[in-house]
Design a protein around this motif. Structure first.
Motif, PDB file in Angstrom:
ATOM      1  N   MET A   1       0.637  -1.501   0.038  1.00 40.38           N
ATOM      2  CA  MET A   1      -0.086  -0.239   0.110  1.00 40.38           C
ATOM      3  C   MET A   1       0.652   1.638  -0.029  1.00 40.38           C
ATOM      4  O   MET A   1       1.782   1.297   0.917  1.00 40.38           O
ATOM      5  CB  MET A   1      -1.584  -0.393   1.245  1.00 40.38           C
ATOM      6  N   SER A   2       0.225   2.199  -0.992  1.00 38.32           N
ATOM      7  CA  SER A   2       0.977   3.184  -1.030  1.00 38.32           C
ATOM      8  C   SER A   2       0.715   4.108   0.492  1.00 38.32           C
ATOM      9  O   SER A   2       0.001   4.304   0.802  1.00 38.32           O
ATOM     10  CB  SER A   2       1.064   4.306  -2.228  1.00 38.32           C
ATOM     11  N   LEU A   3       1.951   5.217   0.449  1.00 33.98           N
ATOM     12  CA  LEU A   3       2.303   6.157   1.509  1.00 33.98           C
ATOM     13  C   LEU A   3       0.939   6.679   1.434  1.00 33.98           C
ATOM     14  O   LEU A   3       0.193   7.946   2.010  1.00 33.98           O
ATOM     15  CB  LEU A   3       3.296   6.499   2.098  1.00 33.98           C
ATOM     16  N   LEU A   4       1.277   7.803   0.657  1.00 35.43           N
ATOM     17  CA  LEU A   4       0.397   8.653  -0.474  1.00 35.43           C
ATOM     18  C   LEU A   4      -0.636   8.251  -1.821  1.00 35.43           C
ATOM     19  O   LEU A   4       0.745   7.758  -2.251  1.00 35.43           O
ATOM     20  CB  LEU A   4       0.754   9.633  -0.490  1.00 35.43           C
ATOM     21  N   ASN A   5      -1.980   8.314  -2.267  1.00 32.91           N
ATOM     22  CA  ASN A   5      -1.836   7.874  -3.454  1.00 32.91           C
ATOM     23  C   ASN A   5      -2.817   9.100  -3.708  1.00 32.91           C
ATOM     24  O   ASN A   5      -4.001   9.617  -3.758  1.00 32.91           O
ATOM     25  CB  ASN A   5      -2.092   6.606  -3.401  1.00 32.91           C
ATOM     26  N   VAL A   6      -2.356  10.105  -5.107  1.00 28.94           N
ATOM     27  CA  VAL A   6      -3.626  10.853  -5.547  1.00 28.94           C
ATOM     28  C   VAL A   6      -3.721  10.546  -6.727  1.00 28.94           C
ATOM     29  O   VAL A   6      -3.479  10.075  -7.679  1.00 28.94           O
ATOM     30  CB  VAL A   6      -2.553  12.559  -5.984  1.00 28.94           C
ATOM     31  N   ASP A   7      -5.259   9.965  -6.676  1.00 29.66           N
ATOM     32  CA  ASP A   7      -5.912   9.870  -8.128  1.00 29.66           C
ATOM     33  C   ASP A   7      -6.613  11.132  -8.655  1.00 29.66           C
ATOM     34  O   ASP A   7      -8.083  11.400  -7.848  1.00 29.66           O
ATOM     35  CB  ASP A   7      -7.152   8.386  -7.348  1.00 29.66           C
ATOM     36  N   ASP A   8      -6.471  11.560 -10.008  1.00 33.04           N
ATOM     37  CA  ASP A   8      -6.806  12.531 -10.955  1.00 33.04           C
ATOM     38  C   ASP A   8      -7.662  13.498 -10.276  1.00 33.04           C
ATOM     39  O   ASP A   8      -8.517  13.549  -9.885  1.00 33.04           O
ATOM     40  CB  ASP A   8      -8.392  11.143 -11.437  1.00 33.04           C
ATOM     41  N   LEU A   9      -7.179  14.047  -8.469  1.00 33.41           N
ATOM     42  CA  LEU A   9      -7.678  15.393  -9.083  1.00 33.41           C
ATOM     43  C   LEU A   9      -7.861  16.427  -9.574  1.00 33.41           C
ATOM     44  O   LEU A   9      -7.435  17.130 -10.230  1.00 33.41           O
ATOM     45  CB  LEU A   9      -6.378  15.637  -7.803  1.00 33.41           C
ATOM     46  N   ARG A  10      -9.641  16.787  -9.050  1.00 38.05           N
ATOM     47  CA  ARG A  10      -9.562  18.106 -10.182  1.00 38.05           C
ATOM     48  C   ARG A  10     -10.230  18.929  -9.001  1.00 38.05           C
ATOM     49  O   ARG A  10     -10.703  18.847  -7.891  1.00 38.05           O
ATOM     50  CB  ARG A  10     -10.988  17.643 -10.570  1.00 38.05           C
ATOM     51  N   VAL A  11      -9.116  20.206  -9.208  1.00 39.67           N
ATOM     52  CA  VAL A  11      -9.817  21.612  -8.155  1.00 39.67           C
ATOM     53  C   VAL A  11     -10.303  23.005  -8.902  1.00 39.67           C
ATOM     54  O   VAL A  11      -9.455  23.179 -10.320  1.00 39.67           O
ATOM     55  CB  VAL A  11      -8.433  21.780  -7.058  1.00 39.67           C
ATOM     56  N   ASP A  12     -10.930  23.610  -8.223  1.00 42.10           N
ATOM     57  CA  ASP A  12     -11.099  24.840  -8.144  1.00 42.10           C
ATOM     58  C   ASP A  12     -11.496  25.814  -7.285  1.00 42.10           C
ATOM     59  O   ASP A  12     -11.340  25.249  -6.552  1.00 42.10           O
ATOM     60  CB  ASP A  12     -12.712  24.661  -8.913  1.00 42.10           C
ATOM     61  N   VAL A  13     -11.181  27.133  -8.222  1.00 46.16           N
ATOM     62  CA  VAL A  13     -10.543  28.022  -7.123  1.00 46.16           C
ATOM     63  C   VAL A  13     -11.804  29.494  -7.813  1.00 46.16           C
ATOM     64  O   VAL A  13     -11.292  29.170  -9.186  1.00 46.16           O
ATOM     65  CB  VAL A  13      -9.205  28.847  -7.408  1.00 46.16           C
ATOM     66  N   ASP A  14     -12.485  29.982  -7.412  1.00 44.44           N
ATOM     67  CA  ASP A  14     -12.840  30.870  -7.901  1.00 44.44           C
ATOM     68  C   ASP A  14     -13.378  30.182  -9.462  1.00 44.44           C
ATOM     69  O   ASP A  14     -13.197  31.408 -10.251  1.00 44.44           O
ATOM     70  CB  ASP A  14     -12.309  31.861  -7.918  1.00 44.44           C
ATOM     71  N   ASP A  15     -13.827  28.792  -9.499  1.00 46.78           N
ATOM     72  CA  ASP A  15     -14.404  28.674 -10.533  1.00 46.78           C
ATOM     73  C   ASP A  15     -13.830  28.369 -11.263  1.00 46.78           C
ATOM     74  O   ASP A  15     -14.220  27.729 -12.662  1.00 46.78           O
ATOM     75  CB  ASP A  15     -16.113  29.450 -11.305  1.00 46.78           C
ATOM     76  N   LYS A  16     -12.301  28.849 -11.496  1.00 49.32           N
ATOM     77  CA  LYS A  16     -11.565  28.399 -11.910  1.00 49.32           C
ATOM     78  C   LYS A  16     -10.859  26.900 -12.359  1.00 49.32           C
ATOM     79  O   LYS A  16     -10.308  26.913 -10.726  1.00 49.32           O
ATOM     80  CB  LYS A  16     -10.823  29.960 -12.218  1.00 49.32           C
ATOM     81  N   THR A  17     -10.344  26.339 -13.571  1.00 51.66           N
ATOM     82  CA  THR A  17     -10.149  25.336 -12.611  1.00 51.66           C
ATOM     83  C   THR A  17      -8.168  24.722 -12.829  1.00 51.66           C
ATOM     84  O   THR A  17      -8.008  25.814 -13.638  1.00 51.66           O
ATOM     85  CB  THR A  17     -10.588  24.220 -13.685  1.00 51.66           C
ATOM     86  N   ILE A  18      -7.546  24.884 -11.797  1.00 54.32           N
ATOM     87  CA  ILE A  18      -6.512  24.838 -11.785  1.00 54.32           C
ATOM     88  C   ILE A  18      -5.687  23.252 -11.358  1.00 54.32           C
ATOM     89  O   ILE A  18      -4.853  23.725 -12.387  1.00 54.32           O
ATOM     90  CB  ILE A  18      -6.425  25.380  -9.895  1.00 54.32           C
ATOM     91  N   LEU A  19      -6.571  22.196 -10.691  1.00 50.00           N
ATOM     92  CA  LEU A  19      -6.052  21.035 -10.949  1.00 50.00           C
ATOM     93  C   LEU A  19      -7.197  19.940 -12.079  1.00 50.00           C
ATOM     94  O   LEU A  19      -8.328  20.320 -11.709  1.00 50.00           O
ATOM     95  CB  LEU A  19      -5.964  20.767  -9.671  1.00 50.00           C
ATOM     96  N   ASN A  20      -6.523  19.433 -13.180  1.00 54.87           N
ATOM     97  CA  ASN A  20      -7.479  18.742 -13.691  1.00 54.87           C
ATOM     98  C   ASN A  20      -6.952  17.720 -14.407  1.00 54.87           C
ATOM     99  O   ASN A  20      -6.535  17.106 -15.498  1.00 54.87           O
ATOM    100  CB  ASN A  20      -7.405  19.936 -14.944  1.00 54.87           C
ATOM    101  N   GLY A  21      -7.101  16.911 -12.962  1.00 55.48           N
ATOM    102  CA  GLY A  21      -7.209  15.284 -13.592  1.00 55.48           C
ATOM    103  C   GLY A  21      -5.387  15.043 -12.966  1.00 55.48           C
ATOM    104  O   GLY A  21      -4.843  13.942 -13.716  1.00 55.48           O
ATOM    105  N   LEU A  22      -4.963  15.114 -11.253  1.00 51.92           N
ATOM    106  CA  LEU A  22      -3.418  15.151 -11.348  1.00 51.92           C
ATOM    107  C   LEU A  22      -3.652  13.716  -9.749  1.00 51.92           C
ATOM    108  O   LEU A  22      -4.420  13.794  -9.710  1.00 51.92           O
ATOM    109  CB  LEU A  22      -2.724  16.136 -10.093  1.00 51.92           C
ATOM    110  N   SER A  23      -2.110  12.747 -10.836  1.00 53.44           N
ATOM    111  CA  SER A  23      -2.470  11.700  -9.886  1.00 53.44           C
ATOM    112  C   SER A  23      -1.026  11.274  -9.493  1.00 53.44           C
ATOM    113  O   SER A  23       0.099  11.940 -10.230  1.00 53.44           O
ATOM    114  CB  SER A  23      -3.184  10.337 -11.359  1.00 53.44           C
TER     115      SER A  23
END
Ligand SMILES: Nc1ncnc2c1ncn2[C@@H]1O[C@H](COP(=O)(O)OP(=O)(O)O)[C@@H](O)[C@H]1O
Ligand SMILES: [Mg+2]
Lengths: 248, 493
Positions: A1-23
């Motif tokens: 098992m991995s210590l950290l696993n980020v899967d397809d992360l999508r993040v908006d700030v003020d309705d602007k997409t900043i992260l768009n599928g970060l793994s």
């Protein structure tokens, strides 16, 4: 098992997409560097890992040791061993650095069901850690980051990391604004911290820190996702050719 | 070795506050002798008679009463409340029976009350929560209208220090009381001072003789228990030439839905080279989170530095009361005398505080320092009101004032009303003021380090107050830090 696993992360700030599928996957014992041009979303990524309010996670998941932490409060992530060294550490005038450090370490101890360390014992530990970072004893008595130089603030972040002994340390541009001596002190601190049970994510714009803290993996973040991953030589190549090279 | 300051800084963080919001809010069930509500000359005479007072004292009260009837309630403070019906208040309430002559005779229900408040009334014990090696503290316990016990009187008497209730002092030390009572706060000074002069019930009296350092901290713990009863405390402290005394006042009351009035007068007199340090931790019931109930704390506190090189220092930590209206002041008469005012006032929910100080410089080279820290949360209003006056004779006088306000949330208010009156070119007056907020960035930093938001706010607020807490004796600094922590529960989010 991995210590950290980020899967397809999508993040908006003020309705602007900043992260768009970060793994990204990080295993115990590893150091990963996340590099990218200014404004590419590196700090956004670091802050979202730590659960900072104001970011809208619209998709994907963050798991630590197999547990989904995407919805946890910042202090709960901290208790699970996630640490963020801030790019711009904030000042808390009047709260002594020592008091702040003890409150943090005590909070972690309570979570583990352990006793708080006594004041004299803690003062001893804090002073040891400070001297390893070549910080003066008086530094511990001053208000948190209050009137600290840029370099002192960054060393203070590392001091907190050394005392809290997190499982995963995310260091956001801890190298920026440091002169070469301070950079070496900070790097020595990070290297002393590394062990088989923990992991470090170095978020940085430049590769110079990587001369001192050698990463196992290097990732390039642009357009809200990791566009390229490689070993140490990728960082050197980036330094040589600039981020523009990736667009070709 | 860790130094004292470092340990002092850690004091707040080591003591996580225990449980309930207002832990002093219980009622002691005890039979009382209470006057029916209402106020006239007859009531003033009855109070005086109940205390076995000499004729001159009765006349003094009646004079005050007649003046009070001609006066009006002050309106200038930044506080709002419905008119008080002074005929609806009872002016005397005391536990039944003869006054106890020694600690052994004190009603066990009263002893338990003070035990619960963390102030055991026996001479073996220290204040609760205090380390074993902490210095001893002598306590005068005032319950509603009377003093129920004073500890360590004999030990103090050996040093020549008089520490007793004001009622006892009127009987036992009439020459000192007649000379100084009303000398610093004259009867008609203001509406509430006049009222207090007419009906004052109990409070403490301290006399420290020439060249004597009082061998322990003195403290008075005020407790309002009875319903619909006002408490009119009267305290007089005299430090003779070269004397030193440190005095602490603590206050609590049960939670009740009605407002209750506490109108105190405190007078301090310092002769040549004398020093008085007066600290208050005020934790009167503040009312509930809807703004119901709580104490109206309308207090006149003033010290006179009569002697050369004398010094009076006020430290106050104000967390309680529905309304606080209070300006501990110093009249700097003696050449080279020093006045200090250190204040932390915290308001939350619907509390209102209008507090500050007056420093009146009369003698040459007199010096005053004012450090005020106001913290507002909830829908509360917190005002600093201060006046620094330099009279023509105060050549070379100096004042330094620092007023800091800290806001928690969006619905509270902080106000500063500094008045400076000086025609003296040689006087030096410095004033600094700041307003800040507990920021989201600060909270996130704390949370990221594992500290929960409530603890974080309390730590940030304690840090903001540090300059003032440093002036308190360590065990009281601890109490003050804990009190802030409890008071701030629920202030975030
Ligand atoms: N709190 C915020 N409010 C609005 N925009 C933000 C905020 N934080 C970041 N951004 C925007 O998100 C983008 C990524 O910023 P950031 O994560 O700081 O990048 P980096 O750390 O790689 O320089 C930028 O366009 C920045 O302007
Ligand atoms: Mg950044």
């Amino acid at each position: 098992m991995s210590l950290l696993n980020v899967d397809d992360l999508r993040v908006d700030v003020d309705d602007k997409t900043i992260l768009n599928g970060l793994s990204l996957t990080v295993d115990a014992g590893e150091v990963h560097a996340v590099m990218g041009p200014n404004g590419s979303g590196k700090s956004t990524f670091a802050n979202v890992l730590a659960g900072r309010p104001g970011y809208d996670v619209t998709g994907g998941a963050i798991t630590m040791d197999g547990t989904d932490i995407t919805g946890l409060a910042p202090e709960e992530r901290s208790h699970r061993g996630l640490f963020l060294a801030f790019q711009y550490p904030v000042e808390i005038p009047g709260v002594s650095n020592m008091e702040f450090l003890k409150a943090a370490v005590d909070a972690h101890a309570r979570m583990r069901g352990e006793d708080e360390t006594s004041a004299p014992e803690f003062i001893g530990r804090a002073r040891d850690a400070a001297s390893r970072l070549e910080l003066d004893v008086d530094f511990l008595k001053r208000g948190v980051n209050d009137g600290f130089s840029g370099g002192e603030k960054k060393r203070n972040e590392i001091l907190q990391m050394l005392l809290l002994e997190p499982r995963l340390a995310v260091l956001d541009e801890t190298d920026s604004g440091l002169d070469i001596d301070a950079l070496q002190v900070v790097a020595a601190g990070i290297n002393a911290f590394r062990n088989d049970g923990n992991a470090v994510v170095l978020v940085t714009h430049y590769q110079r820190l990587l001369n001192h803290v050698v990463p196992d993996r290097v990732h390039v973040l642009t357009g809200g996702r990791i566009v390229r991953s490689g070993d140490r030589s990728l960082a050197l190549e980036l330094e040589d050719k600039g981020y523009g090279w990736l667009d070709d | 070795m860790p130094d004292q300051n470092e340990l002092h800084d850690l004091v707040g963080s080591e003591h996580a506050a225990a449980g309930s919001e207002y832990s002093a809010g219980f009622v002691t069930d005890i039979e009382t002798d209470t006057l029916p509500p209402g106020l006239d000359e007859g009531v003033v005479r009855v109070i005086s008679a109940k205390k076995d007072e000499p004729e001159w004292m009765t006349e003094w009260r009646l004079d005050a009463f007649r003046r009070w009837r001609e006066m009006h309630t002050p309106r200038w403070a930044h506080v709002q409340f419905p008119d008080i019906d002074f005929q609806a208040i009872s002016y005397f309430s005391a536990p039944k029976g003869d006054a106890p002559k020694s600690l052994d005779e004190v009603d066990p229900a009263l002893l338990r009350t003070y035990e619960k408040l963390g102030v055991p009334l026996h001479e073996r014990a220290r204040l609760a929560g205090v380390r074993e090696d902490a210095p001893e503290v002598a306590v005068d316990a005032v319950f509603d209208s009377i003093s129920v016990a004073t500890t360590f009187k004999d030990r103090l008497a050996e040093a020549g220090v008089v520490f007793c209730s004001i009622s006892e002092a009127i009987r036992e030390h009439p020459e000192l009381v007649r000379k100084y009572l009303g000398s610093v706060v004259p009867k008609p000074d203001n509406f509430y001072a006049a009222l207090n002069s007419a009906v004052f019930s109990d409070g403490s009296f301290v006399y420290v003789p020439k060249h004597t350092r009082c061998p322990m901290e003195l403290s008075t713990i005020f407790r309002i228990n009875a319903e619909n009863t006002g408490q009119f405390e009267r305290t007089l402290i005299i430090a003779d030439e070269g004397a030193y005394v440190s005095y602490l006042e603590g206050c609590t009351a049960p939670m009740r839905d009605e407002n209750q009035l506490h109108a105190a007068v405190v007078e301090l007199v310092a002769l040549d080279d004398a020093e008085i340090k007066y600290s208050t931790v005020q934790n009167w019931y503040p009312g509930d989170d809807q703004g119901n109930g709580g104490i109206y704390n309308f207090v006149t506190k003033r010290g006179a530095c009569l002697g050369e090189r004398s010094k009076i220092s006020w430290t106050q930590v104000e967390t309680g009361s529905a309304i606080t209206w209070k300006y501990p002041s110093v009249v700097l008469r003696g050449a080279d005398s020093v006045g200090e005012f250190y204040s932390v006032a915290l308001t939350r929910n619907f509390q209102q505080a209008d507090t500050g100080t007056k420093m009146t410089h009369i003698g040459p080279r007199t010096k005053s320092t004012i450090i005020s820290k106001g913290i507002s949360a909830g829908r509360s209003q917190n005002s600093y009101r201060g006046r620094v006056r330099m009279n023509p004779g105060a050549k070379g006088a100096r004042n330094y004032t620092q007023c800091d306000s800290l806001l928690i949330g969006e619905n509270c208010g902080a106000h500063t009303f500094p008045y400076i009156e000086s025609k003296l070119p040689s006087a030096m007056i410095e004033h600094e003021a700041t307003t800040s907020k507990v920021s989201d960035e600060q909270l996130f930093l704390c949370q990221q380090r594992g500290i929960d938001p409530e603890k974080a706010v309390s730590m940030i607020v304690n840090g903001f107050c540090r300059d003032v807490f440093r002036t308190l004796p360590m065990e009281f600094a601890m109490e003050a830090a804990q009190l802030l922590e409890v008071s701030l529960e629920g202030a975030v989010g």
